[in-house]
Design an enzyme around this catalytic site. Structure first.
Site, PDB file in Angstrom:
ATOM      1  N   TYR A  24      -0.114  18.356   7.984  1.00  0.00           N
ATOM      2  CA  TYR A  24      -1.494  18.341   7.480  1.00  0.00           C
ATOM      3  C   TYR A  24      -2.129  16.956   7.456  1.00  0.00           C
ATOM      4  O   TYR A  24      -3.309  16.824   7.124  1.00  0.00           O
ATOM      5  CB  TYR A  24      -1.526  18.969   6.073  1.00  0.00           C
ATOM      6  CG  TYR A  24      -1.066  20.412   6.080  1.00  0.00           C
ATOM      7  CD1 TYR A  24      -1.844  21.392   6.695  1.00  0.00           C
ATOM      8  CD2 TYR A  24       0.144  20.789   5.516  1.00  0.00           C
ATOM      9  CE1 TYR A  24      -1.431  22.711   6.730  1.00  0.00           C
ATOM     10  CE2 TYR A  24       0.572  22.108   5.541  1.00  0.00           C
ATOM     11  CZ  TYR A  24      -0.212  23.064   6.153  1.00  0.00           C
ATOM     12  OH  TYR A  24       0.201  24.371   6.196  1.00  0.00           O
ATOM     13  N   HIS A 102      -9.152  24.771  10.040  1.00  0.00           N
ATOM     14  CA  HIS A 102      -7.729  24.551   9.736  1.00  0.00           C
ATOM     15  C   HIS A 102      -7.358  23.160  10.209  1.00  0.00           C
ATOM     16  O   HIS A 102      -7.711  22.779  11.341  1.00  0.00           O
ATOM     17  CB  HIS A 102      -6.841  25.578  10.445  1.00  0.00           C
ATOM     18  CG  HIS A 102      -7.192  26.994  10.131  1.00  0.00           C
ATOM     19  ND1 HIS A 102      -6.869  27.574   8.928  1.00  0.00           N
ATOM     20  CD2 HIS A 102      -7.878  27.919  10.837  1.00  0.00           C
ATOM     21  CE1 HIS A 102      -7.326  28.815   8.924  1.00  0.00           C
ATOM     22  NE2 HIS A 102      -7.958  29.054  10.067  1.00  0.00           N
TER      23      HIS A 102
HETATM   24  C1  DHK Z   1      -3.542  25.313   5.683  1.00  0.00           C
HETATM   25  C2  DHK Z   1      -2.574  26.054   5.071  1.00  0.00           C
HETATM   26  O1  DHK Z   1      -2.286  25.833   3.787  1.00  0.00           O
HETATM   27  C3  DHK Z   1      -1.805  27.073   5.777  1.00  0.00           C
HETATM   28  O2  DHK Z   1      -1.443  28.147   4.929  1.00  0.00           O
HETATM   29  C4  DHK Z   1      -2.507  27.592   7.013  1.00  0.00           C
HETATM   30  C5  DHK Z   1      -4.019  25.617   7.049  1.00  0.00           C
HETATM   31  C6  DHK Z   1      -3.023  26.432   7.852  1.00  0.00           C
HETATM   32  C7  DHK Z   1      -4.488  24.351   7.751  1.00  0.00           C
HETATM   33  O3  DHK Z   1      -3.981  24.014   8.818  1.00  0.00           O
HETATM   34  O4  DHK Z   1      -5.399  23.694   7.233  1.00  0.00           O
HETATM   35  O5  DHK Z   1      -1.615  28.389   7.752  1.00  0.00           O
END
Ligand code: DHK
Length: 148
Positions: A24, A102
């Site tokens: 992330y 996302h």
């Molecule tokens: C964020 C999440 O918390 C996941 O559950 C998703 C998403 C993807 C992201 O890539 O921002 O699958």
């Protein structure tokens, strides 16, 4: 009329920066809010609110609040993406354009993340480019709303 955009974030996005940074990224949610507000200023649009919740019902309440007050909506539904028919139903009541964001590319990840209920209501989807996806979503909404 000034375009007003609501931004909603789902579960565990409050932990951005420390949560699986290899997936992330290291940008925190408050930093993403700042990024959004700066980009909005450049575009001449208003960020009506930028919120995060770990609770499905709270997100649905905020989508309903955005009806009639926001001209466009950005949502990163996080884990609710692949599970929530209730969020899909709420989004279907929103009349303006919706951008689904996302941070990661969900199609390069586990199969259970590949299906998005939210995409059935989203005008467009931006994924896999990290925090800058929010700025790109704002730009897309600005373009879509300006063309109306
Ligand atoms: C964020 C999440 O918390 C996941 O559950 C998703 C998403 C993807 C992201 O890539 O921002 O699958």
């Amino acid at each position: 009329m000034t375009q007003s955009i609501a931004v909603l974030n789902g579960p565990s996005l409050n932990l951005l920066g420390v949560r699986e940074p290899h997936i992330y990224g290291t940008t925190t949610l408050p930093e993403i809010e700042t990024l959004c507000r700066e980009r909005a200023k450049q575009l001449g649009v208003d960020v009506l609110f930028f919120r995060q919740s770990n609770h499905e019902g709270q997100i649905i309440d905020w989508i309903q609040e955005a009806r009639g007050t926001a001209s466009g909506l950005i949502i990163n539904p996080a884990g609710f993406t692949s599970t929530s028919i209730a969020i899909l139903d709420a989004l279907k009541t929103f009349e303006g354009p919706i951008m689904e964001v996302h941070l990661s590319n969900i199609h390069r990840r586990e199969p259970f993340r590949h299906h998005s209920y939210v995409s059935l209501a989203a005008t467009g989807v931006i994924m896999g480019v990290g925090a800058q996806g929010y700025g790109l979503a704002l730009q897309a909404l600005h373009g879509l709303l300006s063309a109306r």
